[in-house]
Design a protein around this motif. Structure first.
Motif, PDB file in Angstrom:
ATOM      1  N   ASN A  22       0.890  -1.201   0.124  1.00 47.39           N
ATOM      2  CA  ASN A  22      -0.189   0.037  -0.007  1.00 47.39           C
ATOM      3  C   ASN A  22       0.997   1.236   0.091  1.00 47.39           C
ATOM      4  N   ILE A  25       2.544   1.563  -3.719  1.00 43.08           N
ATOM      5  CA  ILE A  25       1.201   1.970  -4.484  1.00 43.08           C
ATOM      6  C   ILE A  25       1.144   3.455  -4.209  1.00 43.08           C
ATOM      7  N   TYR A  28       3.717   5.713  -5.656  1.00 40.18           N
ATOM      8  CA  TYR A  28       3.746   5.871  -7.071  1.00 40.18           C
ATOM      9  C   TYR A  28       2.312   6.465  -7.657  1.00 40.18           C
ATOM     10  N   GLN A  29       1.138   6.346  -6.896  1.00 36.57           N
ATOM     11  CA  GLN A  29      -0.002   6.994  -7.322  1.00 36.57           C
ATOM     12  C   GLN A  29       0.279   8.435  -7.284  1.00 36.57           C
ATOM     13  N   PHE A  33       1.377   7.434 -11.410  1.00 35.14           N
ATOM     14  CA  PHE A  33       1.666   6.216 -12.107  1.00 35.14           C
ATOM     15  C   PHE A  33       0.624   4.888 -11.464  1.00 35.14           C
ATOM     16  N   ARG A  34       0.580   4.023 -12.405  1.00 36.59           N
ATOM     17  CA  ARG A  34      -0.074   2.843 -11.723  1.00 36.59           C
ATOM     18  C   ARG A  34       0.855   1.775 -12.138  1.00 36.59           C
ATOM     19  N   LEU A  35       0.831   0.680 -10.936  1.00 34.73           N
ATOM     20  CA  LEU A  35       1.850  -0.298 -11.018  1.00 34.73           C
ATOM     21  C   LEU A  35       1.100  -1.557 -11.240  1.00 34.73           C
ATOM     22  N   THR A  36       1.727  -2.390 -12.235  1.00 30.92           N
ATOM     23  CA  THR A  36       1.068  -3.730 -12.460  1.00 30.92           C
ATOM     24  C   THR A  36       1.736  -4.726 -11.178  1.00 30.92           C
TER      25      THR A  36
END
Length: 67
Positions: A22, A25, A28-29, A33-36
């Motif tokens: 979390n 994520i 990066y948010q 960005f959105r992570l795979t």
């Protein structure tokens, strides 16, 4: 269609991974960005949180899915 949620009890190790995921994520948010799942996995590997092996990748996927 109805949506149903399952109540899950997490051990300390799984809860720690969920909290770390979390945080990564969110970091990066904040940058847009959105992570795979794979990108998240490699973030955990490079931070020495989990090992770089297929078994660890599958386990991490299950934890993220449950979380």
């Amino acid at each position: 269609m109805r949506e149903t949620f399952l109540v899950k009890q997490f051990g300390e190790d799984r809860l720690g991974i969920i909290q770390t995921c979390n945080a990564i994520i969110a970091q990066y948010q904040a940058q847009g960005f959105r992570l795979t799942l794979r990108q998240l996995y490699y973030q955990l590997v490079t931070r020495n949180i989990i090992r770089n092996e297929e078994r660890a990748y599958k386990r991490m996927g299950e934890i993220v899915s449950d979380g």
